[in-house]
Design a protein around this motif. Structure first.
Motif, PDB file in Angstrom:
ATOM      1  N   ALA A  77       1.221   4.176   8.663  1.00 13.17           N
ATOM      2  CA  ALA A  77       0.964   5.267   7.847  1.00 13.17           C
ATOM      3  C   ALA A  77      -0.354   6.209   8.366  1.00 13.17           C
ATOM      4  N   GLU A  78      -0.667   7.440   7.764  1.00 13.50           N
ATOM      5  CA  GLU A  78      -1.563   8.222   8.149  1.00 13.50           C
ATOM      6  C   GLU A  78      -2.631   8.146   7.388  1.00 13.50           C
ATOM      7  N   ARG A  79      -3.808   8.512   7.958  1.00 13.61           N
ATOM      8  CA  ARG A  79      -5.114   8.737   7.063  1.00 13.61           C
ATOM      9  C   ARG A  79      -4.845   9.745   5.888  1.00 13.61           C
ATOM     10  N   SER A  80      -5.430   9.222   4.684  1.00 11.68           N
ATOM     11  CA  SER A  80      -5.372  10.210   3.634  1.00 11.68           C
ATOM     12  C   SER A  80      -6.285  11.049   3.792  1.00 11.68           C
ATOM     13  N   LEU A 108       4.139  -3.557  -2.634  1.00  9.02           N
ATOM     14  CA  LEU A 108       3.395  -2.537  -2.819  1.00  9.02           C
ATOM     15  C   LEU A 108       4.522  -1.325  -3.367  1.00  9.02           C
ATOM     16  N   LEU A 109       4.200  -0.632  -4.286  1.00 13.08           N
ATOM     17  CA  LEU A 109       5.165   0.519  -4.610  1.00 13.08           C
ATOM     18  C   LEU A 109       4.876   1.727  -3.903  1.00 13.08           C
ATOM     19  N   GLU A 110       5.960   2.464  -3.790  1.00 14.12           N
ATOM     20  CA  GLU A 110       5.890   3.843  -3.203  1.00 14.12           C
ATOM     21  C   GLU A 110       4.838   4.509  -3.609  1.00 14.12           C
ATOM     22  N   GLY A 111       3.918   5.001  -2.681  1.00 20.27           N
ATOM     23  CA  GLY A 111       2.705   5.809  -3.303  1.00 20.27           C
ATOM     24  C   GLY A 111       1.603   5.279  -3.478  1.00 20.27           C
ATOM     25  N   TYR A 112       1.608   4.038  -3.575  1.00 20.19           N
ATOM     26  CA  TYR A 112       0.433   3.214  -3.614  1.00 20.19           C
ATOM     27  C   TYR A 112      -0.693   3.441  -2.805  1.00 20.19           C
ATOM     28  N   VAL A 122      -4.617   5.076   3.052  1.00 23.27           N
ATOM     29  CA  VAL A 122      -3.309   5.069   3.477  1.00 23.27           C
ATOM     30  C   VAL A 122      -2.517   5.101   2.276  1.00 23.27           C
ATOM     31  N   VAL A 123      -1.355   5.846   2.246  1.00 27.02           N
ATOM     32  CA  VAL A 123      -0.448   5.790   1.286  1.00 27.02           C
ATOM     33  C   VAL A 123       0.844   4.940   1.499  1.00 27.02           C
ATOM     34  N   VAL A 124       1.429   4.268   0.624  1.00 25.83           N
ATOM     35  CA  VAL A 124       2.407   3.308   0.967  1.00 25.83           C
ATOM     36  C   VAL A 124       3.740   4.306   0.960  1.00 25.83           C
ATOM     37  N   PRO A 125       4.627   4.133   2.331  1.00 24.34           N
ATOM     38  CA  PRO A 125       5.702   5.184   2.462  1.00 24.34           C
ATOM     39  C   PRO A 125       6.520   5.091   1.313  1.00 24.34           C
ATOM     40  N   PRO A 126       7.704   6.171   1.348  1.00 23.47           N
ATOM     41  CA  PRO A 126       8.904   5.884   0.260  1.00 23.47           C
ATOM     42  C   PRO A 126       9.504   4.618   0.349  1.00 23.47           C
TER      43      PRO A 126
END
Length: 284
Positions: free
Chosen positions: A89-92, A57-61, A74-78
């Motif tokens: 990851a934290e909940r969006s 998964l890309l960063e920001g996915y 959740v957002v994939v980390p840097p």
């Protein structure tokens, strides 16, 4: 009918203070109204979730999750993650509502690649060819992906006809130019010289079409940036207009690459969203 790809989280197992969940990818066919995504996850301490990546998964996915009937993401980390890698990851703050149409997902905060990376997938890639040879239709495909109308603004209609409308404008413009040229030739053959008048009309038509493309392209880019929270990097306040004016085809193909995964789903020139019929409507 919309085709979408949904990440499914399953087999939650407790691990210490938190919880790890394994994710699998299942293609899901959805119709309007969009069905609730079948997700499950367990929240760890501090409102974080520990997730096992189902694939690279890309960063920001943005990974959609459903836990006990509650949908969130959740957002994939840097740096991104690899298949099988566990990440925290934290909940969006942006939940996935069943009444919403799933927007295109991709890296947030920055473009996936540069505006000059037009040949990232080869010089004969369909997205590049359409973007260079018929920028207006390529722009219409981007508008369709983001459910914008023919001017590049958010579409309020339940069913978008953006691609058909934009293609009709292009067709009418081309027919008008050709018609004026033929009319000038016919009148000249019978001794009526209207070449000067025809030239003025053609130039007016060209100017009107140019203004339409510039406005629609700049507005579309602004909406794409707003969706991905991508800030202007130069020419603050007029970056979208500058890109639309100086490098329209490069700008359009960049938006096409950002909102599609061409390594998994090949580009298609003759579809409304630039993707094959069996591909999800919006992919990374």
């Amino acid at each position: 009918m919309l085709f979408s790809s949904t990440m499914t989280i399953s087999d939650a197992t407790k691990t210490g203070e938190g919880a790890a969940v394994a994710a699998t990818v299942e293609p899901v066919v959805m119709v309007d109204p969009i069905q609730e995504p079948a997700m499950a996850a367990t929240t760890a301490v501090g409102g974080l979730v520990e997730v096992v990546a189902p694939t690279d998964l890309l960063e920001g996915y943005i990974l959609q999750i459903n836990e006990n009937g509650e949908s969130f993401s959740v957002v994939v980390p840097p740096g991104g993650v690899k298949e099988g890698q566990t990440f925290l990851a934290e909940r969006s703050s942006r939940p996935y509502a069943s009444s919403d149409t799933p927007p295109p997902v991709g890296p947030e905060g920055k473009w996936k690649d540069g505006i000059c990376d037009c040949c990232a997938f080869g010089c004969c890639h369909p997205a590049l060819c359409l973007g260079c040879w018929c920028t207006t239709l390529a722009m219409a495909q981007v508008m369709t992906r983001f459910k914008l109308n023919w001017t590049g603004s958010p579409n309020q209609e339940p069913v978008s006809k953006t691609f058909q409308t934009t293609a009709s404008i292009l067709f009418a413009y081309i027919c008008s130019i050709i018609g004026m040229i033929f009319l000038s030739g016919i009148l000249a053959a019978i001794g009526v010289n209207v070449a000067g008048l025809v030239d003025i009309v053609v130039r007016i038509l060209q100017l009107m079409f140019f203004i339409y493309v510039m406005v629609a392209a700049a507005t579309t880019r602004r909406e794409v940036r707003a969706h991905y929270h991508i800030p202007e990097q130069s020419c603050t306040g007029c970056e979208d207009c500058c890109c639309a004016f100086w490098c329209t085809c490069c700008m359009v193909t960049q938006m096409m690459r950002h909102s599609a995964d061409y390594q998994q789903y090949p580009a298609a020139c003759c579809t409304e969203n630039g993707l094959p019929p069996d591909a999800p409507a919006h992919v990374v």
